[in-house]
Design an enzyme around this catalytic site. Sequence first.
Site, PDB file in Angstrom:
ATOM      1  N   LEU A   1     -20.317  18.111 -32.046  1.00 24.18           N
ATOM      2  CA  LEU A   1     -20.269  19.531 -31.941  1.00 24.18           C
ATOM      3  C   LEU A   1     -21.657  20.091 -31.186  1.00 24.18           C
ATOM      4  CD1 LEU A   1     -18.358  20.864 -35.008  1.00 24.18           C
ATOM      5  CD2 LEU A   1     -17.622  19.590 -33.232  1.00 24.18           C
TER       6      LEU A   1
ATOM      7  N   TYR B   1     -23.835  24.727 -17.324  1.00 21.33           N
ATOM      8  CA  TYR B   1     -23.168  24.277 -18.347  1.00 21.33           C
ATOM      9  C   TYR B   1     -21.808  23.529 -18.482  1.00 21.33           C
ATOM     10  CZ  TYR B   1     -20.157  25.406 -22.760  1.00 21.33           C
ATOM     11  OH  TYR B   1     -19.642  25.242 -23.727  1.00 21.33           O
TER      12      TYR B   1
END
Length: 369
Positions: A53, A103
């Site tokens: 994560l 990103y």
Amino acid sequence: MKILVTGSNGFIGKNLIESLARTKSLEVFTYTKNDSQEHLENLLEKADFIFHLAGVNRPQNSVEFYHGNSDLTQLIVNTLVKLQKKVPILLSSSTQVGGDSDYAKSKEMSEKIIEQYSIDYHVKCFIYRLPNVFGKWSKPNYNSAIATWCHNITRDLPIQVNDRTTILNLVYIGDVIGAFIERLFVSQSDSLYYDIPVIYQKTLGEIEDLLYQFRESRTSLLIPQIADGFKRAMYATYLSFLPHDRFSYKLSGHQDIRGTFYEILKTLDSGQLGLSTTKPGVTRGNHYHNTKNEKFLVIRGKALIELRDINSDEIIQYNVCGEELEIVEMIPGYTHNITNTGDDEMVLLIWANENYNPNAPDTNFLVVK
């Protein structure tokens, strides 16, 4: 089973660890950006499953996107290969993959690293491209607009809405965690990419209106329908942002010589809940309803409840008390009253099937006796 969670102190990580901790057969290891590479390698040597994560979405410069996303993913895979371990990996990616931002590019690189690892070493892996995630423990001004709005509205601060018609794809943290944990127990699957089963599509205007309804419900006492679905998830999220000094709120009572009546909660389709106090020897009521119905529950003290069909002389009586909880139905067409037969103040909980409407109260006064 030994589980490694990277990004364990993040929004999704905290919620995942809370859920994993309730499964006694699992041993959970955590890794954060403050831990060393050596620490990560030690954990990878133990892990049977990895929830990857960890990631960067608001860095100081673009280089950090790649360092915190694709570079870290490559390090994990390289370490597993060096250790000659075939460990399933669940990667938390983003629906922004395919975009031109650093990103999006760094997340896409992470996906390709996991995909190649899965193919080359015949390891089952899972990639979730998550849209906007909302829920408890999210960070305002960081994770999502919903987190920021909940934080501001619960503190009476303004929010900024650029276009109320903008549509967001949203997933609730509870659904995300449920989907993630299911992957622990899947031995066979042909897919690499997965979606959260429940995705909500809501406009910014819908979300804004709902959050303000939640805030105003403390004064209007009218609560939206929050039993299931999106509103249930949003209300839980909203409550999680309340400051500690705003967990409670006071009710305004309607007082007279008999006692005090408090409206507690009103609903859109299931009536309202109220509470009354009655002094010793005092009788309340002596009225009937044609359609409206109520449930009486004495929760403190003693009382005599009397009902009479308005077309009959027969009086039906119930002696009730707070020590033996008993609900008495107020039947349409029956005039009814309640008398405090104890020595102390009597407290009565009242549910009515409809919210009080002063223009159509459906209340007709007629003594029982």
